[in-house]
Design a protein around this motif. Structure first.
Motif, PDB file in Angstrom:
ATOM      1  N   ILE A 153      -9.701 -10.383  -7.422  1.00 50.24           N
ATOM      2  CA  ILE A 153      -9.172 -10.978  -8.651  1.00 50.24           C
ATOM      3  C   ILE A 153     -10.307 -11.129  -9.665  1.00 50.24           C
ATOM      4  N   SER A 154     -11.449 -11.633  -9.193  1.00 50.87           N
ATOM      5  CA  SER A 154     -12.579 -11.855 -10.102  1.00 50.87           C
ATOM      6  C   SER A 154     -13.107 -10.539 -10.659  1.00 50.87           C
ATOM      7  N   LYS A 155     -13.173  -9.511  -9.819  1.00 53.65           N
ATOM      8  CA  LYS A 155     -13.705  -8.228 -10.271  1.00 53.65           C
ATOM      9  C   LYS A 155     -12.708  -7.484 -11.166  1.00 53.65           C
ATOM     10  N   PHE A 156     -11.390  -7.628 -10.885  1.00 50.94           N
ATOM     11  CA  PHE A 156     -10.390  -7.089 -11.808  1.00 50.94           C
ATOM     12  C   PHE A 156     -10.593  -7.725 -13.181  1.00 50.94           C
ATOM     13  N   GLY A 157     -10.842  -9.049 -13.180  1.00 50.23           N
ATOM     14  CA  GLY A 157     -11.037  -9.753 -14.441  1.00 50.23           C
ATOM     15  C   GLY A 157     -12.228  -9.231 -15.215  1.00 50.23           C
ATOM     16  N   VAL A 158     -13.325  -8.951 -14.518  1.00 51.31           N
ATOM     17  CA  VAL A 158     -14.515  -8.441 -15.202  1.00 51.31           C
ATOM     18  C   VAL A 158     -14.258  -7.037 -15.741  1.00 51.31           C
ATOM     19  N   GLU A 159     -13.489  -6.236 -15.018  1.00 51.22           N
ATOM     20  CA  GLU A 159     -13.109  -4.923 -15.545  1.00 51.22           C
ATOM     21  C   GLU A 159     -12.285  -5.078 -16.823  1.00 51.22           C
TER      22      GLU A 159
END
Length: 287
Positions: A153-159
């Motif tokens: 979830i956090s890495k999707f957000g950064v993308e």
């Protein structure tokens, strides 16, 4: 041309390697980490001894700490040409077994930490009409996997930040890129660095032994792949250097660096970009 590069999470892993690599290449590096006079005092001293490296105290979960570190760096160096958002924590466990507070802890480091550095650095970049932001995400940042949902979830957000920011910031001369690494033998993946794992032990237990074995299987698969392909974390540091040195306007939006994926990561990025173009054509085509 030498650039001033601000890197988060430089006490270990990709961040430390990037600091060393960019310093050797002649760039000025602001190496941000927490605990520079405490638990990370030794590595802070090590990096401070390198040419053109300035170690600064910064806690990515603190608004005031991020603002102070950036403002201190601007006062000393006059500008920040490049921001590298590297600081992050991993974590494993069934989603239901994560308390909401534990998920918030993950997002506070991996997602809101990036937003804090954006808000701290962007005003000076906009004023200078120039800048580059490199966000370290993950090779799985376009899809999800079991037992890693809060992390992804956090890495999707950064993308999302990277891609959306790309369109918002171009007119100010600011570029955004995400580096998508696969699994590398850094402290995050070897167990040396404490992760943000599922903390509701009663729920974890209710999932039973089969789930525990499935989790172990995922971890074992990552370990086997690393043993087979022997990915070198230096590849990420070299990738950061390559992006810093690229001519403005030639940098890609996404920069996959995952030898284990054997090219499928690039295939996925290309396919997603092609589908997005089709979608945009339907919504924004000229009359």
């Amino acid at each position: 041309m030498s650039k001033t590069v601000f890197i988060t999470g430089t006490s270990t892993g990709f961040g430390k390697l990037a600091t060393i690599t960019l310093s050797k290449a002649g760039h000025t590096v602001i190496a941000a980490m927490r605990g520079v006079t405490g638990k990370n005092a030794a590595v802070a001293k090590e990096l401070s001894a390198l040419p053109n490296v300035d170690v600064v105290e910064m806690e990515v979960t603190s608004d005031s700490s991020v603002q102070e570190a950036v403002q201190q760096s601007l006062r000393k160096h006059g500008k920040i040409d490049v921001l590298v958002n590297n600081a992050a924590m991993a974590g494993y466990g069934p989603l239901e077994a994560y308390s909401l507070d534990q998920v918030r802890s993950m997002l506070d480091v991996n997602l809101f930490g990036v937003l804090r550095t954006y808000q701290a650095v962007l005003p000076s970049m906009r004023a200078n009409g120039n800048g580059l932001i490199i966000n370290i995400t993950t090779g799985a940042s376009g899809f999800t996997l079991p037992f890693m949902v809060p992390y992804l979830i956090s890495k999707f957000g950064v993308e999302t930040i990277t891609e959306g920011g790309h369109g918002e910031l171009q007119r100010f001369g600011i570029e955004t890129v995400s580096i998508q690494p696969g699994v590398y033998p850094t402290e995050m993946n070897t167990g040396v660095k404490t992760g943000i794992h599922a903390d509701r032990q009663d729920i974890f237990a209710a999932y039973g032994e089969e789930t525990a074995q499935a989790m172990q299987s995922v971890g074992a698969t990552f370990g086997q792949r690393m043993a087979e392909f022997k990915p070198d974390p230096q590849m990420i540091a070299d990738g950061i250097l390559a992006l810093v040195n690229m001519a403005k306007g030639t940098r890609p939006l996404r920069y996959p660096l995952d030898i284990i994926a054997e090219g499928t990561d690039k295939d996925f990025i290309d396919a997603r970009a092609a589908l997005k173009e089709k979608w945009l054509a339907k919504y924004f085509k000229l009359a």
